[in-house]
Scaffold this motif. Structure first.
Motif, PDB file in Angstrom:
ATOM      1  N   GLN A  63      -4.928   6.418  -2.360  1.00  0.00           N
ATOM      2  CA  GLN A  63      -5.156   5.257  -1.501  1.00  0.00           C
ATOM      3  C   GLN A  63      -4.274   5.341  -0.258  1.00  0.00           C
ATOM      4  OE1 GLN A  63      -4.656   1.426  -3.408  1.00  0.00           O
ATOM      5  NE2 GLN A  63      -5.653   0.380  -1.706  1.00  0.00           N
ATOM      6  N   ARG A  64      -3.027   5.709  -0.452  1.00  0.00           N
ATOM      7  CA  ARG A  64      -2.103   5.837   0.694  1.00  0.00           C
ATOM      8  C   ARG A  64      -2.591   6.920   1.661  1.00  0.00           C
ATOM      9  NH1 ARG A  64       4.261   7.715   0.592  1.00  0.00           N
ATOM     10  NH2 ARG A  64       4.403   7.999   2.830  1.00  0.00           N
ATOM     11  N   TYR A 102      -5.426   8.703   6.718  1.00  0.00           N
ATOM     12  CA  TYR A 102      -6.453   9.511   7.401  1.00  0.00           C
ATOM     13  C   TYR A 102      -7.730   8.714   7.682  1.00  0.00           C
ATOM     14  CZ  TYR A 102      -3.315  13.381   6.565  1.00  0.00           C
ATOM     15  OH  TYR A 102      -2.216  14.212   6.574  1.00  0.00           O
ATOM     16  N   ASP A 103      -7.616   7.391   7.776  1.00  0.00           N
ATOM     17  CA  ASP A 103      -8.724   6.512   8.165  1.00  0.00           C
ATOM     18  C   ASP A 103      -9.953   6.624   7.263  1.00  0.00           C
ATOM     19  OD1 ASP A 103      -7.313   5.401  10.353  1.00  0.00           O
ATOM     20  OD2 ASP A 103      -7.809   7.161  11.569  1.00  0.00           O
ATOM     21  N   ILE A 104      -9.705   6.635   5.964  1.00  0.00           N
ATOM     22  CA  ILE A 104     -10.771   6.608   4.962  1.00  0.00           C
ATOM     23  C   ILE A 104     -10.535   5.347   4.140  1.00  0.00           C
ATOM     24  CG2 ILE A 104     -11.721   7.787   2.933  1.00  0.00           C
ATOM     25  CD1 ILE A 104     -10.679  10.402   4.183  1.00  0.00           C
ATOM     26  N   LEU A 138      -9.783   1.892  -1.055  1.00  0.00           N
ATOM     27  CA  LEU A 138     -10.239   1.622  -2.423  1.00  0.00           C
ATOM     28  C   LEU A 138     -11.123   2.740  -2.960  1.00  0.00           C
ATOM     29  CD1 LEU A 138     -10.985  -2.220  -2.610  1.00  0.00           C
ATOM     30  CD2 LEU A 138      -9.137  -0.931  -3.707  1.00  0.00           C
ATOM     31  N   THR A 139     -11.845   3.417  -2.079  1.00  0.00           N
ATOM     32  CA  THR A 139     -12.651   4.563  -2.517  1.00  0.00           C
ATOM     33  C   THR A 139     -11.730   5.663  -3.029  1.00  0.00           C
ATOM     34  OG1 THR A 139     -14.344   3.999  -0.893  1.00  0.00           O
ATOM     35  CG2 THR A 139     -14.422   6.224  -1.814  1.00  0.00           C
ATOM     36  N   GLY A 140     -10.625   5.886  -2.337  1.00  0.00           N
ATOM     37  CA  GLY A 140      -9.636   6.853  -2.806  1.00  0.00           C
ATOM     38  C   GLY A 140      -9.036   6.440  -4.132  1.00  0.00           C
ATOM     39  N   ALA A 145      -1.908  17.117  10.065  1.00  0.00           N
ATOM     40  CA  ALA A 145      -3.366  17.027   9.989  1.00  0.00           C
ATOM     41  C   ALA A 145      -3.767  17.246   8.528  1.00  0.00           C
ATOM     42  CB  ALA A 145      -4.004  18.088  10.881  1.00  0.00           C
ATOM     43  N   LEU A 146      -4.882  16.646   8.125  1.00  0.00           N
ATOM     44  CA  LEU A 146      -5.293  16.724   6.720  1.00  0.00           C
ATOM     45  C   LEU A 146      -5.443  18.169   6.251  1.00  0.00           C
ATOM     46  CD1 LEU A 146      -6.092  15.387   4.072  1.00  0.00           C
ATOM     47  CD2 LEU A 146      -8.426  15.148   4.982  1.00  0.00           C
ATOM     48  N   ASP A 147      -6.114  19.010   7.020  1.00  0.00           N
ATOM     49  CA  ASP A 147      -6.304  20.398   6.588  1.00  0.00           C
ATOM     50  C   ASP A 147      -4.977  21.148   6.494  1.00  0.00           C
ATOM     51  OD1 ASP A 147      -8.988  20.035   6.218  1.00  0.00           O
ATOM     52  OD2 ASP A 147      -9.627  21.279   7.906  1.00  0.00           O
ATOM     53  N   ASP A 148      -4.035  20.850   7.384  1.00  0.00           N
ATOM     54  CA  ASP A 148      -2.710  21.478   7.283  1.00  0.00           C
ATOM     55  C   ASP A 148      -2.010  21.069   5.991  1.00  0.00           C
ATOM     56  OD1 ASP A 148      -3.083  22.713   9.741  1.00  0.00           O
ATOM     57  OD2 ASP A 148      -1.941  21.210  10.856  1.00  0.00           O
ATOM     58  N   LEU A 149      -2.166  19.808   5.621  1.00  0.00           N
ATOM     59  CA  LEU A 149      -1.567  19.312   4.382  1.00  0.00           C
ATOM     60  C   LEU A 149      -2.214  19.988   3.163  1.00  0.00           C
ATOM     61  CD1 LEU A 149       0.587  17.259   3.502  1.00  0.00           C
ATOM     62  CD2 LEU A 149      -1.230  15.557   3.330  1.00  0.00           C
TER      63      LEU A 149
END
Length: 194
Positions: free
Chosen positions: A36-37, A42-44, A47-49, A155-159
């Motif tokens: 969720q965090r 990352y602007d998603i 609650l879906t997470g 960035a998400l892909d870097d993570l």
């Protein structure tokens, strides 16, 4: 009438407490909270997470026969790594289980649950987040409590690349086999980054 995401989370949480050991339940809650965090970062939709995170290990306590049966329902072949250790099928099994038992049809949630163990090239951002959350939730012994804070600007892909590299290194040190899916996942991300 379809249930709301809040109702699904409540149902999954209640059932999960009955289906897995307390330590697995606590891990699942930490993954859901971490997911969720990350989703919010990352602007998603958060609650879906949380939903995907709380569902990801729902089949972890099942016996090998049940895991194989559920996993085969997705129509994909069982890999040698999965054949050697059927417990690794719990993500695939859970993806099928949450569809049949809870009526979850969101393709991103199903994908996230299915691939949280090995990853897979071309995953959605939600699936990447569940993969990360499972590996870095604060109960993991190899994870520093400030890990996410140190990488809040990544960035998400870097993570994902960082988590994949750390996970592969850990598996190598422990003498475990690396799934070709995991290797292909890392390769695809590195290739896309140039």
């Amino acid at each position: 009438m379809a249930k709301s995401i809040e109702e699904l989370i409540k149902d999954l949480d209640k059932d999960l407490q009955k289906l897995v050991k307390p330590s697995r339940y606590e891990h699942s809650v930490r993954v859901a909270e971490t997911a969720q965090r990350l989703c919010e970062q990352y602007d998603i939709e958060g609650l879906t997470g949380y939903l995907a995170g709380i569902a990801h290990d729902i089949c972890k306590g099942m016996d090998n026969r049940k895991l194989l049966s559920l996993a085969k329902e997705d129509g994909e072949p069982i890999t040698q790594v999965e054949e050697d250790k059927p417990a690794l099928l719990h993500g695939r099994a859970a993806a099928m289980y949450i569809q049949s038992e809870y009526g979850i049809t969101d393709p991103a949630v199903i994908e996230a649950v299915r691939y949280h163990t090995f990853g897979c090239p071309g995953m959605s951002d939600l699936a990447k987040i569940i993969y990360i959350a499972d590996k870095i939730e604060p109960g993991r012994p190899q994870v520093d409590s400030d890990w996410l804070d140190h990488h809040a600007e990544d960035a998400l892909d870097d993570l994902v690349i960082l988590v994949l590299q750390e996970n592969i290194q850990y598996l190598n040190e422990m003498g475990y086999a690396i799934s070709p899916l995991t290797e292909n996942f890392l390769y695809s991300l590195v290739k896309n980054r140039g």
